[in-house]
Structures are given as C-alpha cells and as structure tokens.
Design an enzyme around this catalytic site. Sequence first.
Site, PDB file in Angstrom:
ATOM      1  CG  HIS A 191      -2.128 -12.464  -6.765  1.00 42.82           C
ATOM      2  ND1 HIS A 191      -3.214 -12.657  -5.936  1.00 42.82           N
ATOM      3  CD2 HIS A 191      -1.035 -12.407  -5.956  1.00 42.82           C
ATOM      4  CE1 HIS A 191      -2.776 -12.717  -4.674  1.00 42.82           C
ATOM      5  NE2 HIS A 191      -1.461 -12.575  -4.663  1.00 42.82           N
TER       6      HIS A 191
ATOM      7  CG  ASP B 122       0.517 -16.621  -1.086  1.00 45.06           C
ATOM      8  OD1 ASP B 122       1.608 -16.841  -1.663  1.00 45.06           O
ATOM      9  OD2 ASP B 122       0.159 -15.479  -0.703  1.00 45.06           O
TER      10      ASP B 122
HETATM   11  C1  OKP Z   1       1.877 -11.953  -4.109  1.00 45.58           C
HETATM   12  B1  OKP Z   1       1.744 -13.340  -3.471  1.00 45.58           B
HETATM   13  C2  OKP Z   1      -0.337  -2.679  -2.723  1.00 45.58           C
HETATM   14  C3  OKP Z   1       0.791  -3.653  -2.526  1.00 45.58           C
HETATM   15  C4  OKP Z   1       0.359  -4.994  -2.950  1.00 45.58           C
HETATM   16  C5  OKP Z   1       1.172  -7.096  -3.744  1.00 45.58           C
HETATM   17  C6  OKP Z   1       1.466  -8.328  -2.998  1.00 45.58           C
HETATM   18  C7  OKP Z   1       1.473  -9.522  -3.903  1.00 45.58           C
HETATM   19  C8  OKP Z   1       1.651 -10.831  -3.183  1.00 45.58           C
HETATM   20  N1  OKP Z   1      -0.273  -2.062  -3.980  1.00 45.58           N
HETATM   21  N2  OKP Z   1       1.452  -5.887  -3.005  1.00 45.58           N
HETATM   22  O1  OKP Z   1       0.431 -13.775  -3.251  1.00 45.58           O
HETATM   23  O2  OKP Z   1       2.582 -13.546  -2.353  1.00 45.58           O
HETATM   24 ZN    ZN Z   2       1.370 -14.049  -0.936  1.00 48.42          ZN
END
Ligand code: OKP
Ligand code: ZN
Length: 386
Positions: free
Chosen positions: A135, A170
């Site tokens: 990300h 993912d």
């Molecule tokens: C990371 B990976 C809303 C909550 C968002 C982020 C999740 C990140 C996932 N603010 N939470 O791709 O597993």
């Molecule tokens: Zn994820």
Amino acid sequence: MWPVALVYGEDSLAYDFGPGHPLRPLRVRLAVELMEDAGLVRAPHVRRVLPREAAEHELTRVHDPAYVDAVRQLCLDPWRRDLAGPFGFLSPDNPCFPGMHRAAALIAGGSLAAADLILRDEIRRAFHPAGGLHHAMRARAGGFCIYNDAACAIARFLDAGLRVLYVDGDAHHGDGVQALFYEDPRVLTISLHQDPRSLFPGTGFVSERGSGPGLGYAVNVPLLPGTDDASWIEAFETVVPPLARAFRPNVIVSQHGCDAHALDPLADLAVTTRALEHFARALDALSRELCDGRWLALGGGGYDVWRVVPRAWTLTWAAVSGQDAPDAVPPAWRARRQPEAPVMLPERMRDAAGPEAPDAVREANRAAARAAAGGALDQIRDGPGR
Ligand code: OKP
Ligand code: ZN
C-alpha cells in the site's frame, strides 16, 4: 534443485507498530518457525539471507525524497504533526514508532537483496515473508505500509532490463504497486482482492487498467465477500495464466498476503489454505514455464496469527523452494506454541473444505474475472517491448 533463499532475520521483527496493532511481527516469527519445524529450511539448496537496510537511492527510486526525509524526521520527533499528517502517519493504521525508518528500510532491503541475488543468478527464487508492503505510495504511508518493498524490487528488475509480472493475492487491493507502475508497460500488475466497495483501500475496480503507454498493464479482479476456494481459484485461472503467457515476463514478483482466508479478522473473503497453496503452486508452474523459474515471493497481510499465517506461508515456502509440504502441522510446533496461543492450533496444513459461496457470488466473480482478462489481453498481445 535451484538455489533458493528464505529472507528472514531478527531484524525482520523490528517492523512493529506497537501493542494492539494487527500487523504483529510475531506472525512472521511463527511462520518461519513452522517452516523450520516442518523440515523445509534444511535442504542444501536452501539459503538463509538476512535483510539489509535499503540505501537512500534505492528508496528514492520509488519514493519521494521528501517523504523518506519525513520518515527519518518522524523517528526523531514523532510529534511533528506538520510532517505526520501529509505523509500518512496520523491515521491509527500507521502510527509513528521509534526506529521506523530503519525497520521499514530493512524490509525494503530484504526484497532488494533477494532481487539482487536473483539478478546475479546466485539464487533462482526467494521468499521474503516480512515483505509485501503493497500500500505504500510514492509520498505517503498507508495500510500498515511505509516503504513499498515490492516496488523497490520491481524497479531493480526493471533497471536490469527485465519485464516484471506482479501478482497480488492479498485480500486488499495492491494499490501502491499499481500506482507506482500505472503508466509502465514493462510491469504487468494483477491484483485479486475483496470488492473495493466493501474494503480498504477502496480501489481496484475492473475499470482501473493503467494509463498512457501502460494502458492494459494494470489488471484488477474484485471478488465479493464470501468468495470460497473454488471461486477464487476460478478467477485466478481465468486471469493470471492467460495474461502471463501473453506478457511473457522475465521474472515474477508475487504478494502472498493471506487475509483472504475465512478466519481473517480484517477481510470477508472465505478461502482456505488450499486456495492460498494453489496460488503459490500456480506461480511456481508459471515461472518455470515463462521465466526459467525466476520468482520473488513476498508476504503481506494476514491477521490470524496463530491459525492462518504460519500455515499459509509454510505452504508458500514449500512451493517456492520446490519441496513437498507435509499434511500434518508438525506436532513439535503445536506442542511448543499451544500453551501461549489463545486459540486451538490446527492439526492439518490444508483446511477441510469450508461452506460453498452462494451462486450469486460465484457468478459476479466470474463476470469480474472475464471482464478483467478480456480487457487486458488485446493490449498486452500487441503491446510494446515484445
Ligand atoms: C494491509 B494489507 C480503515 C481501516 C483500514 C487498513 C488495512 C490495511 C491492510 N481506516 N485498515 O493489505 O493486509
Ligand atoms: Zn491485506
């Protein structure tokens, strides 16, 4: 057997947003421990590679120098709201932590070290389970990711003249990797993830296809909540092998976040370790068919630390390293870790089949996969650089 590397060290555990954060370094430790107990890190063709810190120029190849500076500054002075806000560190997903520059640079450096070993032909493949921070954007942290190690490694391959297939399994859209190569036809990014209408980061629609010379070289397969093994595998098979064959990469980079699993607390897909293993075995076969086995596999999400991540990444490592994974979870690992585990540890590496997805889910996924594949195929076939 080709020489292969498992990239992991104590330093891999420094990437830690603190207590209560879902991305716990323990999950990487448990996974490597399970690989070891399964006897999968002992063979003579297996190398252990320690991560190294990525150099400044390696980070700024994909990140804004002002962003890297901000990450360094925030290590010293986490109260600089003027820096934290614009660069993504005010959200609870990405809190500043002491030493975060070094910790994140070690993850990026782990993936770069693996890429270098592949380029020098010292190893054919590697797995870096602490990597896969898909990300992170050019000038912004997001979704638990600070530096985009996947993008750093892809850029290293590009700079060596290689064409790169990136496949992201993912449950969350691989938005950072997609964005960083959105206009570049030398990188085909394919992401299979939960429908962005229902999950972070809210992107990854079929209609996102790349732009300019990169049109057709970003592919997105949104899947509905409740997606089971059969539907996930069908979507994968509809999209990835045909596009990979049309693209003919020189190397594959893949992200093995295992949060598509039914038990994962952060996402709503419902696959088992069988689909996650299928993903890895299919990439094994494609890399053999298309790029002499050259393959860099990275970790990613996966938040059921005890029941899912260790098994999923052990199955992934077995595929990367060309070994059979046992069907029983090694009793030694279960005996050692069960006392501190808050849940019953599974006995089998491969889950029993779960409940089937409803017809409507399967149909919608099928339609998304066909639309994603169909749109990309023509551009890739007569695209540049072939
Ligand atoms: C990371 B990976 C809303 C909550 C968002 C982020 C999740 C990140 C996932 N603010 N939470 O791709 O597993
Ligand atoms: Zn994820």
